[in-house]
Design a protein around this motif. Structure first.
Motif, mmCIF file in Angstrom:
data_model
loop_
_atom_site.group_PDB
_atom_site.id
_atom_site.type_symbol
_atom_site.label_atom_id
_atom_site.label_comp_id
_atom_site.label_asym_id
_atom_site.label_seq_id
_atom_site.Cartn_x
_atom_site.Cartn_y
_atom_site.Cartn_z
ATOM 1 N N TYR A 52 0.390 5.361 1.059
ATOM 2 C CA TYR A 52 -0.450 6.344 1.728
ATOM 3 C C TYR A 52 0.239 7.693 1.655
ATOM 4 C CZ TYR A 52 -3.195 2.674 4.085
ATOM 5 O OH TYR A 52 -4.014 1.617 4.379
ATOM 6 N N PHE A 93 0.834 -1.194 0.000
ATOM 7 C CA PHE A 93 0.000 0.000 0.000
ATOM 8 C C PHE A 93 0.872 1.249 0.000
ATOM 9 C CE2 PHE A 93 -3.776 -2.388 1.169
ATOM 10 C CZ PHE A 93 -3.254 -3.473 1.840
ATOM 11 N N THR A 142 -3.242 0.258 -3.748
ATOM 12 C CA THR A 142 -2.871 -1.093 -3.362
ATOM 13 C C THR A 142 -2.307 -1.807 -4.581
ATOM 14 O OG1 THR A 142 -4.743 -1.204 -1.838
ATOM 15 C CG2 THR A 142 -3.602 -3.250 -2.307
ATOM 16 N N PHE A 196 -5.213 6.805 2.162
ATOM 17 C CA PHE A 196 -4.930 5.706 1.244
ATOM 18 C C PHE A 196 -4.807 6.204 -0.195
ATOM 19 C CE2 PHE A 196 -4.931 1.619 -0.587
ATOM 20 C CZ PHE A 196 -5.880 1.580 -1.600
ATOM 21 N N ASN A 241 -7.022 -7.584 1.990
ATOM 22 C CA ASN A 241 -5.954 -6.675 1.590
ATOM 23 C C ASN A 241 -6.510 -5.404 0.954
ATOM 24 O OD1 ASN A 241 -6.903 -8.132 -0.525
ATOM 25 N ND2 ASN A 241 -4.909 -8.775 -1.295
ATOM 26 N N TYR A 242 -7.217 -4.659 1.770
ATOM 27 C CA TYR A 242 -7.757 -3.377 1.358
ATOM 28 C C TYR A 242 -7.049 -2.266 2.097
ATOM 29 C CZ TYR A 242 -11.620 -6.295 -0.209
ATOM 30 O OH TYR A 242 -12.369 -7.256 -0.812
ATOM 31 N N GLY A 243 -7.046 -1.083 1.504
ATOM 32 C CA GLY A 243 -6.498 0.075 2.203
ATOM 33 C C GLY A 243 -7.373 0.449 3.384
ATOM 34 N N THR A 291 -0.552 -5.093 8.974
ATOM 35 C CA THR A 291 0.050 -4.164 8.021
ATOM 36 C C THR A 291 1.209 -3.448 8.689
ATOM 37 O OG1 THR A 291 -2.040 -3.872 6.847
ATOM 38 C CG2 THR A 291 -0.372 -2.179 6.535
#
Lengths: 113, 114
Positions: free
Chosen positions: A36, A34, A49, A46, B100-102, A101
């Motif tokens: 950001y 990801f 991805t 965000f 697996n998402y923001g 994460t």
């Protein structure tokens, strides 16, 4: 140990001067990478991805790419409003079966008019 | 709500005191995450909830830190016997599910222990 390293720590550009930010990672069981954007005093916002090597995503002046070991955030013809900290994060399968994460320390981008 | 809401935005407390930080996630988001961010660093994972249960609390630094999410919505991060080293911005984020998402982050609570 899962690790995310971003470089450079800080980057100063003139308006219109294109460049790239780097994110290298070591993680087992990568589920996604990801990007950001974080402005001072705010939470991260965000951007993208990426799921697999070779994938690319674009948004306005930003393009993110992914290889098996690193990701790049390319900034084309940046403007002063692009000044922010850009964070890279990887999501891996956590020890308890959940999803964790992990963030890098970020690259602080300054774009001068 | 429209976004992730965190209260208070700022908290100053004396060393040794107890504090509670609140997070109100986006309605319908089942996954909720707490992170801690020190100056010049990226967010550091603390704990992740899926629904009401803590799916991964491996990031909590010690037993002075505890978090709950009793009804699967609002979460509270609790810190006992605060120390000066606990000073940081505490960020909460939520996502629709733990895939697996923001994440959508709140603006954080800046905790200062004096």
């Amino acid at each position: 140990e899962d690790q995310v390293t971003q470089s450079p720590e800080a980057l100063r550009l003139q308006e219109g001067e294109s460049s790239s930010l780097n994110c290298s990672y070591t993680v087992s069981g990568l589920r996604g990478l990801f990007w950001y954007r974080q402005d001072p005093g705010k939470g991260p916002e965000f951007l993208f991805t990426l799921y697999s090597a070779g994938e690319e995503k674009e948004k306005e002046r930003l393009k993110a790419t992914l290889t098996k070991k690193e990701s790049f955030l390319h900034i084309t013809a940046p403007k002063p409003e692009d000044s922010a900290t850009y964070l890279c994060a990887v999501q891996a399968t956590g020890g308890s079966g959940g999803f964790k994460t992990i963030f890098g320390a970020g690259t602080r981008l300054f774009v001068k008019a | 709500g429209a976004g992730v809401s965190q209260t208070p935005s700022n908290k100053v407390t004396e060393k040794g005191k107890y504090v509670e930080l609140r997070c109100d996630p986006i309605s319908g988001h089942t996954a909720l995450y707490w992170y801690r961010q020190s100056l010049g660093q990226g967010p550091e994972f603390l704990i992740y909830f899926q629904g009401t249960g803590a799916a991964d609390d491996s990031g909590l630094p010690n037993d002075r830190f505890f978090a709950v999410r009793p009804e699967g919505s609002v979460s509270t991060l609790k810190i006992q016997r605060t120390e000066r080293g606990d000073s940081a911005v505490y960020l909460c984020a939520s996502s629709l599910n733990p895939g697996n998402y923001g994440y959508t982050f709140g603006s954080g609570t800046r905790l200062t222990v004096v």
